[in-house]
Enzyme design. Sequence first.
Site, short mmCIF file in Angstrom:
data_model
loop_
_atom_site.label_atom_id
_atom_site.label_comp_id
_atom_site.label_asym_id
_atom_site.label_seq_id
_atom_site.Cartn_x
_atom_site.Cartn_y
_atom_site.Cartn_z
CB CYS A 181 -1.03 -0.07 1.05
SG CYS A 181 -2.24 1.07 0.80
CG HIS A 241 -3.16 -2.82 4.28
ND1 HIS A 241 -2.38 -2.44 5.12
CD2 HIS A 241 -3.54 -1.99 3.54
CE1 HIS A 241 -2.30 -1.14 4.60
NE2 HIS A 241 -3.22 -0.70 3.87
CD GLU A 292 -0.36 -5.19 6.05
OE1 GLU A 292 -0.30 -5.78 5.30
OE2 GLU A 292 -0.64 -3.88 6.78
N1 GLN Z 1 -3.54 6.24 1.34
C1 GLN Z 1 -2.35 6.01 1.68
C2 GLN Z 1 -1.23 6.76 0.95
O1 GLN Z 1 -1.38 7.36 0.24
C3 GLN Z 1 -2.18 4.44 1.51
C4 GLN Z 1 -3.07 3.81 2.36
C5 GLN Z 1 -2.68 2.68 3.08
O2 GLN Z 1 -1.33 2.32 2.86
N2 GLN Z 1 -3.19 1.85 3.58
O3 GLN Z 1 -0.37 6.89 1.53
#
Ligand code: GLN
Length: 195
Positions: free
Chosen positions: A79, A172, A174
């Site tokens: 992410c 995610h 994890e």
């Molecule tokens: N929206 C977050 C970002 O732009 C990422 C979200 C996440 O890691 N769950 O950094």
Amino acid sequence: MERIGVLALQGAFVEHIALLRRLGVEAFPVRLRQELRKLDGLIIPGGESTTIGWLMQEFRLLEPVRKLAGQGFPIMGTCAGMILLARRVLGLNLEPLGAMDMDVRRNAFGRQVDSFETDLEIPVIGAPPFHAVFIRAPFIERVGDGVEILARLPDGTGIAARQGKMVALAFHPELTNDLRLHSYFLGIVRGDVER
Ligand code: GLN
């Protein structure tokens, strides 16, 4: 035993560490540049990419991690971690690591569906589908020739990729009990998973 560091400046690092330990590897938080030295692999967790990027700069980790990535060191970004690995990011006000030849869009799913869960077919880990949790997730806009897309949403949107020993996931892993993607990354660290 492999030693995997999890960047622990902000975000979901505790969950990655717990999951790696269940796989029997040595896993620990990384906050200082000298802690990068004795690692076999690194995970950049989810969180807020602007915050993690800024803290990496403050903790003087940006350049050493960029250098590791350039040397083909195994790194998995989830992410916000995927955002930081990219070459170009739409909607980020700092320079990402540029470790993988891909462009990603932050907060790409818009407000209505900004967080969702779905079962994904990921051929490199086989059946059954992987239950993926997306939280204000990015998606992949473009990849270069050296980048393999590992998974797509049903509409074709790329949400997981690999380049050499680097893996980027928009979701995610994890936050679930499924250890297969972490195992896949460990396979890359050990050199058992070749392209
Ligand atoms: N929206 C977050 C970002 O732009 C990422 C979200 C996440 O890691 N769950 O950094």
